[in-house]
Design a protein around this motif. Structure first.
Motif, PDB file in Angstrom:
ATOM      1  N   ILE B  51      -2.900  -5.055  13.266  1.00  0.00           N
ATOM      2  CA  ILE B  51      -2.787  -4.010  12.245  1.00  0.00           C
ATOM      3  C   ILE B  51      -3.993  -3.078  12.317  1.00  0.00           C
ATOM      4  O   ILE B  51      -3.857  -1.848  12.186  1.00  0.00           O
ATOM      5  N   TRP B  54      -3.584  -0.777  15.185  1.00  0.00           N
ATOM      6  CA  TRP B  54      -2.527   0.194  14.875  1.00  0.00           C
ATOM      7  C   TRP B  54      -3.089   1.309  13.999  1.00  0.00           C
ATOM      8  O   TRP B  54      -2.781   2.483  14.192  1.00  0.00           O
ATOM      9  N   ARG B  55      -3.943   0.938  13.030  1.00  0.00           N
ATOM     10  CA  ARG B  55      -4.461   1.934  12.089  1.00  0.00           C
ATOM     11  C   ARG B  55      -5.438   2.902  12.750  1.00  0.00           C
ATOM     12  O   ARG B  55      -5.439   4.088  12.447  1.00  0.00           O
ATOM     13  N   PRO B  60      -0.465   6.501  15.214  1.00  0.00           N
ATOM     14  CA  PRO B  60       0.067   5.349  14.462  1.00  0.00           C
ATOM     15  C   PRO B  60       1.545   5.526  14.135  1.00  0.00           C
ATOM     16  O   PRO B  60       2.208   4.535  13.818  1.00  0.00           O
ATOM     17  N   LEU B  63       4.191   3.207  15.638  1.00  0.00           N
ATOM     18  CA  LEU B  63       4.489   1.950  14.936  1.00  0.00           C
ATOM     19  C   LEU B  63       4.371   0.714  15.814  1.00  0.00           C
ATOM     20  O   LEU B  63       4.816  -0.355  15.408  1.00  0.00           O
ATOM     21  N   THR B  64       3.794   0.824  17.006  1.00  0.00           N
ATOM     22  CA  THR B  64       3.808  -0.313  17.932  1.00  0.00           C
ATOM     23  C   THR B  64       3.108  -1.535  17.339  1.00  0.00           C
ATOM     24  O   THR B  64       3.682  -2.623  17.288  1.00  0.00           O
ATOM     25  N   MET B  66       2.224  -2.209  14.262  1.00  0.00           N
ATOM     26  CA  MET B  66       2.862  -2.671  13.019  1.00  0.00           C
ATOM     27  C   MET B  66       4.071  -3.549  13.302  1.00  0.00           C
ATOM     28  O   MET B  66       4.222  -4.644  12.756  1.00  0.00           O
ATOM     29  N   ILE B  67       4.963  -3.059  14.223  1.00  0.00           N
ATOM     30  CA  ILE B  67       6.166  -3.830  14.544  1.00  0.00           C
ATOM     31  C   ILE B  67       5.773  -5.149  15.209  1.00  0.00           C
ATOM     32  O   ILE B  67       6.358  -6.207  14.929  1.00  0.00           O
ATOM     33  N   ILE B  70       4.779  -7.523  12.559  1.00  0.00           N
ATOM     34  CA  ILE B  70       5.916  -8.023  11.775  1.00  0.00           C
ATOM     35  C   ILE B  70       6.656  -9.108  12.556  1.00  0.00           C
ATOM     36  O   ILE B  70       7.002 -10.165  12.021  1.00  0.00           O
TER      37      ILE B  70
END
Lengths: 167, 107
Positions: B51, B54-55, B60, B63-64, B66-67, B70
């Motif tokens: 995360i 990603w930030r 960003p 979304l790589t 973040m996904i 998840i």
């Protein structure tokens, strides 16, 4: 890098230490919940709202409860009769983890100049995440669905009473 | 407030510390459930890295990270369910969760 970040980091790390060091396993599970909640707040601090709330739902809501159930079902909250909660080879384990942390921290500090420093706050909505999951990442999503189904059935079969195992 | 050149450094250091704590727990405790707790801590530290990168990486909106985080959460949940099921099953057969006493694969 603000006061809030350092507060959350201190809470998370203190919870992690408590989860690993405490003697009573129920206390460890509670400390683990603190770590999960602290990480969810760190995710929110990183503007990742969806991941933060998913973290709360999955970890605080499900995994922590699962751990408490396992502790109570196996009566692990009682301290072992022969004393210590640490294994005989705890010195080697501690040395290995200290070495791992030393290497990771050294690498992070060495590469600090090359780390990215994007300052714009990402503007990502749940709609975009849903579109990405249903579009570009639909195959991994289906595989995860299959994995979760297999894990559900597998966990039930593994933990199920066997025939003739009357209690 | 700090000497770090970018906030990412702080997150990476916290994740590294959390990973080391989890590794220490998994390697030094005698109870099998505590080992699983240590593994969960390590997985969560990896998620924090994903995360944070990603930030602070450019783009960003792709979304790589973040996904990835998840999916990592979903896989970790499956791992926790199967692992704790195994611990309960072993406890039923061997009446112990002490790893020092679990030295046979056949019950």
């Amino acid at each position: 890098m603000s006061f809030v970040f350092w507060l959350l980091a201190a809470i998370t790390v203190a919870g992690g230490l408590a989860a690993v060091l405490l003697k009573n396993l129920v206390h460890c599970a509670l400390a683990l919940t603190v770590v999960f909640a602290g990480l969810a707040l760190l995710f929110l601090q990183l503007d990742a709202q969806f991941a933060g709330f998913a973290q709360i739902l999955v970890y605080v809501g499900a995994v922590a409860i699962l751990v408490v159930f396992a502790i109570l079902l196996t009566r692990s909250s009682e301290t072992p009769k022969d004393g210590g909660v640490f294994s005989r080879t705890w010195g080697a384990g501690l040395a290995i983890s200290a070495a791992v942390f030393a290497v990771l921290g050294w690498v992070v500090l060495q590469s600090e100049a090359g780390l990215p420093r994007e300052i714009n706050v990402p503007n990502v909505t749940v709609l975009q995440i849903g579109n990405a999951l249903m579009g570009r990442y639909v195959l991994p999503l289906e595989i995860v669905a299959l994995l979760l189904t297999a894990a559900l059935i597998g966990a039930v079969i593994v933990a199920m009473h066997e025939k003739g195992d009357a209690k | 407030m700090t000497g770090f050149a970018t906030p990412l450094t702080g997150y990476l250091l916290v994740a590294a510390l959390l990973f080391a704590i989890g590794l220490a727990g998994a390697l030094t405790r005698r109870n099998a459930i505590l080992v699983l707790i240590g593994i969960e801590l390590m997985l969560n530290a990896a998620n924090l890295n994903l995360i944070a990168f990603w930030r602070y990486l450019p783009h960003p909106e792709a979304l790589t990270g973040m996904i990835f985080a998840i999916f990592s959460i979903a896989v970790a949940a499956a791992e926790a369910a199967v692992g704790l099921g195994l611990v309960i099953s072993i406890h039923r057969h061997a009446h112990t969760t002490d790893l020092d006493e679990m030295n046979r694969m056949k019950g």
